[in-house]
Design a protein around this motif. Structure first.
Motif, mmCIF file in Angstrom:
data_model
loop_
_atom_site.group_PDB
_atom_site.id
_atom_site.type_symbol
_atom_site.label_atom_id
_atom_site.label_comp_id
_atom_site.label_asym_id
_atom_site.label_seq_id
_atom_site.Cartn_x
_atom_site.Cartn_y
_atom_site.Cartn_z
ATOM 1 N N LEU A 129 0.845 -1.192 0.000
ATOM 2 C CA LEU A 129 0.000 0.000 0.000
ATOM 3 C C LEU A 129 0.877 1.237 0.000
ATOM 4 C CD1 LEU A 129 -2.600 -1.199 2.656
ATOM 5 C CD2 LEU A 129 -2.761 -1.352 0.168
ATOM 6 N N ALA A 130 0.511 2.206 -0.800
ATOM 7 C CA ALA A 130 1.328 3.407 -0.961
ATOM 8 C C ALA A 130 1.221 4.313 0.262
ATOM 9 C CB ALA A 130 0.899 4.162 -2.210
ATOM 10 N N ASP A 131 2.278 5.023 0.536
ATOM 11 C CA ASP A 131 2.263 6.018 1.611
ATOM 12 C C ASP A 131 1.360 7.178 1.206
ATOM 13 O OD1 ASP A 131 4.074 4.510 3.037
ATOM 14 O OD2 ASP A 131 5.829 5.603 2.268
ATOM 15 N N GLY A 132 0.622 7.694 2.176
ATOM 16 C CA GLY A 132 -0.162 8.905 1.947
ATOM 17 C C GLY A 132 -1.572 8.684 1.435
ATOM 18 N N VAL A 133 -1.928 7.449 1.027
ATOM 19 C CA VAL A 133 -3.294 7.159 0.592
ATOM 20 C C VAL A 133 -3.973 6.412 1.736
ATOM 21 C CG1 VAL A 133 -4.770 6.074 -1.136
ATOM 22 C CG2 VAL A 133 -2.540 7.012 -1.803
#
Length: 618
Positions: free
Chosen positions: A558-562
């Motif tokens: 999972l991407a950072d910030g989302v």
């Protein structure tokens, strides 16, 4: 038989109460001694409708030992309306008890994640199997036979009539009509979906002139099976999307003859041919049709694609869509649809009502494509003689819907089933679950409301300065004057009301559980027998792990910030009967799409389990 996990089945609870029981409430103790199959469904979902049809034979064959219980679990706001559920149960010929669970209480108790899901409960009240998606009827039938033998020997099986009580029939000229077309003589031909007929009405849209079809389900010279779309062909004949027969028929209003021109009568499955002689290629729930650019275009709701039928060559082919469910624009062969259910030809555009994304989209020639297309090979998405592209006018995805006018980029619809081209180049939208007729004007980019207080409008026909709307749930055609200015309504926005799964930041393990049913094994004769496709909304949610593969487990990042979004998971597995004595064993395809809302939080889970077939994914 092999031992099974002893999981006590939770009670059946739904605020909407029970249907098809003669007014009686049911409990699991009432069903003790019977084999119970819970069918978690919602009436917008074409896969759920496929399962209803899969279960009919099982229901009839084991009527004295098996009780099927539909648990209606809504996705859209409209589907939480009790009367809408009552209508759907009649519309689709559901002949077993149904629990209306508008708040998803029983859905949550059984940890269901997808429509449709089937849960099998043994005569002692224990859960013994869970299957998500389509294609499980054979496995459940085998399991039922094993349970009958086991519990007959134990003395715990109770045979007899089930709790189903049919509702009283209602006398109306039409019953849940689907689509309509105006014939050259000025009369209307209407698809009488629930009664498996076509009905010709006089020019007033009310008086019945004749009925075509016996009224019984069938695929012969005088029968249909839940017909929907109609299209006037050059020469005056009418093409019919015979939805549950998975076929295209042609009706001659003059001679009264009916001919099947496309489809085998069987449902298309992954791996089946996608082009070739029209009578030799299977289709999947064709919902609407339109004559455009010298071909009959087919809204193939069951596989989220557009197909074409070319009467000159007698062939069918995929024209747009990948079978993946979602909203993705671009070249036709790469676009994603979600149950396309309405079509309207308008010059150089083919308008599409893409119901599950609450969207209106269009197909047109791809002017950027090379001009030397090869003439329509399998899956090339070019309709036969040039490239096409898919674009979206209104709509944002599978989980956003409502009733909001204004600029198309922020306007909202709710499960539209029909589109009608208007003389000024705009398009009228049968905004079905909003009970409204809407309009999109490409010149201004605006969406307006033309009429409200309709009841599940599913299509409309232009007649001079009027528009005749198919009010499906009022069982009639309604004539409206096209107003010079639209009616504004108060904006309402919704998102699908399903609890998000809290997942931890970073690495996320995704496991799709599939256990080959008893007596079957994975079919590896021609390579991998499983497929897994993963994407996300927004796409930025996934830093790694998106795309297709053959392993049913995958490590995602999972991407950072989302912080929130939806994981879209599509899984397929093929199994064959495991009997060395059979030279050509029967094979079965199991498939399901999930849209899993997730919220990224510290302390969330690091593993997400989804059941395609088995007992427990946790």
């Amino acid at each position: 038989m092999a031992s099974r996990a002893r999981v006590r089945a939770p009670e059946l609870i739904g605020k909407g109460g029970w249907l098809n029981t003669g007014g009686n409430d049911l409990t699991l103790s009432d069903l003790r001694g019977r084999i119970v199959v819970l069918d978690f469904w919602t009436f917008c979902c074409v896969n759920c409708l496929h399962v209803l049809d899969e279960l009919r034979e099982l229901e009839e064959r084991h009527r004295d030992t098996v009780v099927i219980i539909g648990v209606h679990s809504p996705k859209f706001v409209h589907e939480a309306d009790h009367q809408a559920v009552v209508d759907a149960v009649e519309r689709y010929g559901v002949e077993h008890p149904v629990l209306d669970d508008p708040e998803l209480v029983t859905w949550k108790q059984y940890a269901v994640r997808a429509w449709p899901t089937l849960v099998v409960i043994d005569p002692e009240g224990y859960v013994v199997a869970q299957h998500a998606g389509e294609g499980h009827a054979h496995a459940i039938g085998t399991l039922v036979e094993e349970l009958v033998a086991e519990h007959t020997a134990k003395g715990t099986l109770r045979r007899g009539d089930g709790p189903y009580v049919p509702p009283e029939p209602v006398a109306t000229d039409l019953r849940f009509p689907g689509k309509a077309v105006r014939l050259p003589a000025g009369t209307f031909l209407v698809s009488g979906t629930t009664r498996h007929q076509l009905v010709e009405l006089a020019a007033d849209g009310e008086r019945v002139l004749r009925r075509i079809g016996t009224g019984e389900r069938g695929l012969d010279a005088d029968s249909f099976n839940e017909p929907q779309g109609l299209a006037l062909l050059p020469g005056g004949k009418v093409a019919v999307a015979d939805t549950v027969n998975h076929a295209i028929r042609v009706f001659d209003p003059v001679s009264g003859t009916l001919e099947t021109v496309a489809g085998t009568g069987k449902q298309w499955w992954q791996g089946s041919p996608t082009s070739g002689p029209a009578r030799a290629v299977a289709l999947s729930s064709p919902w609407d049709i339109a004559w455009w650019q010298d071909r009959l275009w087919i809204a193939m709701a069951g596989v989220h694609q557009l197909w074409t039928y070319d009467p000159a060559s007698g062939t069918v082919a995929v024209a747009a869509g990948t079978t993946n469910e979602g909203l993705v624009d671009g070249p036709a062969a790469e676009a994603w649809f979600a149950q396309p259910s309405g079509l309207a030809a308008a010059g150089d555009r083919l308008w599409v009502a893409d119901s599950e994304t609450s969207a209106v989209r269009w197909v047109e020639r791809d002017t950027d494509a090379a001009g030397d297309a090869d003439g329509g090979g399998e899956g090339d998405g070019d309709g036969g003689d040039g490239g096409y592209v898919v674009r979206t006018a209104v709509g944002t995805g599978l989980f956003d819907f409502g009733h909001r006018d204004g600029a198309a980029g922020q306007a909202l619809l709710q499960h539209p089933l029909g589109v009608t081209a208007l003389p000024d180049g705009s398009v009228a939208i049968a905004d079905t679950y909003n009970h409204a007729l809407r309009r999109f004007d490409p010149a201004t980019g605006e969406v307006t409301t033309l009429a409200t207080d309709l009841r599940e409008p599913s299509a409309a026909v232009l007649v001079d300065d009027d528009i005749v709307v198919v009010e499906s749930a009022r069982h009639r055609l309604t004539r409206l004057r096209l107003p010079e200015e639209a009616v504004r309504v108060e904006s309402v926005a919704h998102r699908t009301q399903r609890a998000a799964t809290e997942v931890a930041p970073g690495a996320l393990r995704l496991d799709v559980v599939f256990q080959a049913p008893a007596g079957q094994k994975l079919d590896t004769r021609y390579g991998p027998s499983t497929r897994l496709l993963i994407s996300a909304t927004p796409p930025e949610l996934l830093a790694d792990g998106a795309g297709a593969g053959t392993d049913l487990a995958r490590d995602l990042v999972l991407a950072d910030g989302v912080t929130e979004g939806v994981l879209h998971v599509s899984a397929m597995a093929a199994s064959c009967d495991d009997d060395p004595a059979v030279e050509y064993p029967a094979c079965h395809v199991h498939q399901q799409d999930w849209g899993v809302p997730v919220r990224v939080v510290e302390g969330g889970v690091a593993r997400l389990g989804l059941v395609l077939a088995g007992l427990d994914a946790e």
